[in-house]
Design a protein around this motif. Sequence first.
Motif, PDB file in Angstrom:
ATOM      1  N   GLU A  64       0.799  -1.215   0.000  1.00 57.46           N
ATOM      2  CA  GLU A  64       0.000   0.000   0.000  1.00 57.46           C
ATOM      3  C   GLU A  64       0.839   1.276   0.000  1.00 57.46           C
ATOM      4  O   GLU A  64       1.989   1.281   0.452  1.00 57.46           O
ATOM      5  N   ILE A  65       0.230   2.350  -0.499  1.00 58.53           N
ATOM      6  CA  ILE A  65       0.891   3.651  -0.587  1.00 58.53           C
ATOM      7  C   ILE A  65       0.125   4.664   0.252  1.00 58.53           C
ATOM      8  O   ILE A  65      -1.095   4.825   0.095  1.00 58.53           O
ATOM      9  N   ILE A  66       0.824   5.353   1.139  1.00 56.02           N
ATOM     10  CA  ILE A  66       0.240   6.454   1.905  1.00 56.02           C
ATOM     11  C   ILE A  66       0.388   7.722   1.067  1.00 56.02           C
ATOM     12  O   ILE A  66       1.509   8.104   0.706  1.00 56.02           O
ATOM     13  N   VAL A  67      -0.715   8.360   0.748  1.00 59.07           N
ATOM     14  CA  VAL A  67      -0.687   9.611  -0.010  1.00 59.07           C
ATOM     15  C   VAL A  67      -1.028  10.749   0.943  1.00 59.07           C
ATOM     16  O   VAL A  67      -2.121  10.789   1.517  1.00 59.07           O
ATOM     17  N   THR A  68      -0.089  11.681   1.126  1.00 58.46           N
ATOM     18  CA  THR A  68      -0.278  12.807   2.034  1.00 58.46           C
ATOM     19  C   THR A  68      -0.264  14.101   1.242  1.00 58.46           C
ATOM     20  O   THR A  68       0.681  14.382   0.506  1.00 58.46           O
ATOM     21  N   THR A 123      -5.054  12.892   4.071  1.00 60.55           N
ATOM     22  CA  THR A 123      -4.252  11.679   3.890  1.00 60.55           C
ATOM     23  C   THR A 123      -5.177  10.546   3.466  1.00 60.55           C
ATOM     24  O   THR A 123      -6.286  10.416   3.979  1.00 60.55           O
ATOM     25  N   ASN A 124      -4.720   9.733   2.527  1.00 60.07           N
ATOM     26  CA  ASN A 124      -5.479   8.557   2.121  1.00 60.07           C
ATOM     27  C   ASN A 124      -4.493   7.434   1.808  1.00 60.07           C
ATOM     28  O   ASN A 124      -3.270   7.664   1.766  1.00 60.07           O
ATOM     29  N   VAL A 125      -5.014   6.232   1.603  1.00 58.31           N
ATOM     30  CA  VAL A 125      -4.160   5.067   1.377  1.00 58.31           C
ATOM     31  C   VAL A 125      -4.603   4.357   0.107  1.00 58.31           C
ATOM     32  O   VAL A 125      -5.791   4.062  -0.069  1.00 58.31           O
ATOM     33  N   ILE A 126      -3.652   4.090  -0.787  1.00 62.51           N
ATOM     34  CA  ILE A 126      -3.910   3.298  -1.985  1.00 62.51           C
ATOM     35  C   ILE A 126      -3.697   1.833  -1.634  1.00 62.51           C
ATOM     36  O   ILE A 126      -2.593   1.426  -1.275  1.00 62.51           O
ATOM     37  N   PRO A 127      -4.741   0.992  -1.717  1.00 61.98           N
ATOM     38  CA  PRO A 127      -4.581  -0.415  -1.368  1.00 61.98           C
ATOM     39  C   PRO A 127      -4.010  -1.225  -2.528  1.00 61.98           C
ATOM     40  O   PRO A 127      -4.538  -1.191  -3.639  1.00 61.98           O
ATOM     41  N   LYS A 128      -2.939  -1.917  -2.282  1.00 58.85           N
ATOM     42  CA  LYS A 128      -2.378  -2.825  -3.287  1.00 58.85           C
ATOM     43  C   LYS A 128      -1.409  -3.786  -2.605  1.00 58.85           C
ATOM     44  O   LYS A 128      -0.862  -3.478  -1.541  1.00 58.85           O
ATOM     45  N   GLY A 181     -12.485  -2.403  -9.547  1.00 58.02           N
ATOM     46  CA  GLY A 181     -13.520  -1.725  -8.771  1.00 58.02           C
ATOM     47  C   GLY A 181     -13.302  -1.710  -7.276  1.00 58.02           C
ATOM     48  O   GLY A 181     -14.057  -1.056  -6.544  1.00 58.02           O
ATOM     49  N   VAL A 182     -12.292  -2.393  -6.760  1.00 63.47           N
ATOM     50  CA  VAL A 182     -12.069  -2.516  -5.314  1.00 63.47           C
ATOM     51  C   VAL A 182     -11.166  -1.392  -4.807  1.00 63.47           C
ATOM     52  O   VAL A 182     -10.093  -1.152  -5.354  1.00 63.47           O
ATOM     53  N   THR A 183     -11.587  -0.709  -3.746  1.00 64.33           N
ATOM     54  CA  THR A 183     -10.759   0.312  -3.100  1.00 64.33           C
ATOM     55  C   THR A 183     -10.580   0.036  -1.607  1.00 64.33           C
ATOM     56  O   THR A 183      -9.858   0.769  -0.932  1.00 64.33           O
ATOM     57  N   ASP A 184     -11.228  -1.008  -1.095  1.00 60.57           N
ATOM     58  CA  ASP A 184     -11.124  -1.383   0.319  1.00 60.57           C
ATOM     59  C   ASP A 184      -9.855  -2.201   0.524  1.00 60.57           C
ATOM     60  O   ASP A 184      -9.673  -3.260  -0.085  1.00 60.57           O
ATOM     61  N   ILE A 185      -8.972  -1.722   1.399  1.00 60.97           N
ATOM     62  CA  ILE A 185      -7.687  -2.388   1.613  1.00 60.97           C
ATOM     63  C   ILE A 185      -7.857  -3.796   2.188  1.00 60.97           C
ATOM     64  O   ILE A 185      -6.982  -4.653   2.041  1.00 60.97           O
ATOM     65  N   ILE A 229      -3.267  -5.778 -14.906  1.00 62.29           N
ATOM     66  CA  ILE A 229      -4.062  -4.769 -15.593  1.00 62.29           C
ATOM     67  C   ILE A 229      -3.621  -3.400 -15.086  1.00 62.29           C
ATOM     68  O   ILE A 229      -3.215  -3.246 -13.935  1.00 62.29           O
ATOM     69  N   PRO A 230      -3.697  -2.370 -15.926  1.00 61.56           N
ATOM     70  CA  PRO A 230      -3.370  -1.016 -15.463  1.00 61.56           C
ATOM     71  C   PRO A 230      -4.539  -0.441 -14.679  1.00 61.56           C
ATOM     72  O   PRO A 230      -5.695  -0.566 -15.082  1.00 61.56           O
ATOM     73  N   THR A 231      -4.253   0.165 -13.546  1.00 62.64           N
ATOM     74  CA  THR A 231      -5.278   0.760 -12.693  1.00 62.64           C
ATOM     75  C   THR A 231      -4.850   2.160 -12.290  1.00 62.64           C
ATOM     76  O   THR A 231      -3.688   2.381 -11.956  1.00 62.64           O
ATOM     77  N   ALA A 232      -5.795   3.094 -12.303  1.00 61.45           N
ATOM     78  CA  ALA A 232      -5.513   4.477 -11.914  1.00 61.45           C
ATOM     79  C   ALA A 232      -6.394   4.876 -10.742  1.00 61.45           C
ATOM     80  O   ALA A 232      -7.590   4.603 -10.730  1.00 61.45           O
ATOM     81  N   PHE A 233      -5.771   5.508  -9.741  1.00 64.44           N
ATOM     82  CA  PHE A 233      -6.504   6.101  -8.628  1.00 64.44           C
ATOM     83  C   PHE A 233      -6.401   7.621  -8.781  1.00 64.44           C
ATOM     84  O   PHE A 233      -5.299   8.177  -8.760  1.00 64.44           O
ATOM     85  N   VAL A 234      -7.549   8.265  -8.909  1.00 62.06           N
ATOM     86  CA  VAL A 234      -7.595   9.719  -9.081  1.00 62.06           C
ATOM     87  C   VAL A 234      -8.113  10.347  -7.793  1.00 62.06           C
ATOM     88  O   VAL A 234      -9.132   9.908  -7.239  1.00 62.06           O
ATOM     89  N   PHE A 235      -7.404  11.368  -7.290  1.00 65.44           N
ATOM     90  CA  PHE A 235      -7.758  12.026  -6.028  1.00 65.44           C
ATOM     91  C   PHE A 235      -8.353  13.402  -6.296  1.00 65.44           C
ATOM     92  O   PHE A 235      -7.809  14.175  -7.099  1.00 65.44           O
ATOM     93  N   ASP A 236      -9.456  13.708  -5.603  1.00 67.87           N
ATOM     94  CA  ASP A 236     -10.001  15.057  -5.715  1.00 67.87           C
ATOM     95  C   ASP A 236      -9.355  15.945  -4.658  1.00 67.87           C
ATOM     96  O   ASP A 236      -8.451  15.513  -3.932  1.00 67.87           O
ATOM     97  N   ASP A 237      -9.825  17.200  -4.545  1.00 63.64           N
ATOM     98  CA  ASP A 237      -9.165  18.144  -3.642  1.00 63.64           C
ATOM     99  C   ASP A 237      -9.420  17.856  -2.165  1.00 63.64           C
ATOM    100  O   ASP A 237      -8.844  18.506  -1.289  1.00 63.64           O
ATOM    101  N   LYS A 238     -10.261  16.853  -1.869  1.00 68.90           N
ATOM    102  CA  LYS A 238     -10.481  16.442  -0.484  1.00 68.90           C
ATOM    103  C   LYS A 238      -9.859  15.084  -0.180  1.00 68.90           C
ATOM    104  O   LYS A 238     -10.019  14.547   0.917  1.00 68.90           O
ATOM    105  N   GLY A 239      -9.195  14.498  -1.184  1.00 67.02           N
ATOM    106  CA  GLY A 239      -8.536  13.216  -0.982  1.00 67.02           C
ATOM    107  C   GLY A 239      -9.402  12.013  -1.277  1.00 67.02           C
ATOM    108  O   GLY A 239      -8.967  10.875  -1.061  1.00 67.02           O
ATOM    109  N   GLU A 240     -10.610  12.232  -1.765  1.00 72.64           N
ATOM    110  CA  GLU A 240     -11.486  11.123  -2.111  1.00 72.64           C
ATOM    111  C   GLU A 240     -10.981  10.452  -3.396  1.00 72.64           C
ATOM    112  O   GLU A 240     -10.514  11.126  -4.321  1.00 72.64           O
TER     113      GLU A 240
END
Length: 548
Positions: free
Chosen positions: A387-391, A402-407, A472-476, A489-500
């Motif tokens: 997993e990646i911590i995005v701050t 802060t949010n976490v990318i599950p992988k 479609g899974v974002t739950d760690i 497969i290639p996967t992209a996580f896009v963050f909005d200005d609130k970290g969602e």
Amino acid sequence: MKHIVHVLLFLFVLNVNAQGKLGPITISYGEEIKEDKEKIVRIAGELNGKIYTLARKGKKKYFLKMFGADKMEILGTQQIEFTEYKGKDLTFEEIIVIGNNLYAFGSLYDRKAKENHLVGFPISADGKLSKNGQILFNTKVTKKRERGAFYFKESPTGDRLLIMHAAFFDKKEEVQYEVKLFDENLQAVMTNLETVPFEDRRDLEFNIADFDVNVYDDIFIVINESYRDRKAKKNIEKFEVHAFKKESGYAKEIINIDFINREVINCELLATNNDVLHLVGFYSSVRKNGKANKKLRGVYAATINAKTNEVTNLKFNKFDYETKVKLIGERRAKKDKDIKPLYRTHSLIEKEDGGLFLLSEYQQIVVGRAQGIGPVAVQPIIYINNEIIVTSLNADGTVAWTNVIPKEQKAAFTVFSLGIFGFASGNNFSVGVGIAIPIAVAGRGPEYLSAIPIYENGQLTVVFNDNKKNIGVTDIEKIKRLGNYNKAIPTAFVFDDKGEITRIDPEEYQDGQLVIRPGVYYRKGANDYIIYASRRSKDKLGRMQIQN
């Protein structure tokens, strides 16, 4: 910004023969590379209408592959064979474009003189390696086991190369590191040699956290020292930036970042074009007896005016409860437990509002015991990138979100016992720079792992290879591990200005699709990128162009 190549490519290149236009992005591939046993591990750059790449085959064979810049068709292959230096073979280190010149670098330990040498060899336009190498380093060391390692950093302008050699001498109980800046003709512009004694500080922990060169050819080295003052019964923490500025004749300047009751764990340095230094990383709390906990308590952010050496901002931000729940579970988060120090800070991106994005990835490299006899012994190695911590940090150094990318990603392979890890480290000494995959393991799987961030038009996107069962899974707690990266497969996580997070997956999985190797790319210009993709025996060089 050169990391953009992988992110956009992952999103839009899904098929072996993909070629065309999607919005502002145009992607095209050249013809299939037939010599599939020679895997490309570096793209050195584009010069004189040719693309130069480094490929490897087997244990020690390296090749320069040349492609046409327009059609990306292969033009020729030349094996890279260094001439003997001091009667011995050189160990291949790197291939780099500096300005309008292409160079290959090799190193050698001179047992008689007890020196570690680095030699640079020019490569001609037709791919021929010069027989006349230029000696760049001949650093005194103690013995082969303590010969140290070389680390390379290219300047933002592309016409300078910063190289560091670092080593720990066990018997002398001292660290030695040497830094040199070279121009495009491999002439030394600056050089500095330092030694750090451990005498009277036997529990000293010394870390060269990062180093960089800015557009003005100024050099910055981040040093972190920590040791226990037993008489005073407290921990002494020294966190400094050593600056060598061109306009001052590269005289050493020390910038002290002063704080108490905390210990720095790691650091990512960003030297901007407007004479600002950003230092960001993790910190640890300190117990009542003065000893550091060593586990991650939160994220710090320091800002320095590189002109005046003034520390203009310093903030320590504790991890919030929600982030801890994702990383260590609800039960431990409720007890306010700290996080294990297994997260590598590998990306620091400046935002449009003056703030920063810090990406920190869980990483373990497990090196097994060598099996076999003598030179035929092999070592099992496992890369684990989870997993990646995005701050997201505000301009004042406080945390916006802060949010976490599950992988979960893993690559396992074996290599001959070359001792590719730990040359520059020993006892309580470490070098936190040089995050590139070592040449000795490149092409064996680790370059498929990790993730690539892109920041454009105020939006952060992070792309990585994932298991197709995770669509479609974002739950760690629900993700499946990526074990076979050839079926990723290639996967992209896009963050909005609130970290969602918004997750973007391909509409359908296509058999035979190419898989991008994130560690292999080259940025030619602001909107022009050269990339490499492969799948089993299929390999292609490609180009991606972005129109504003």
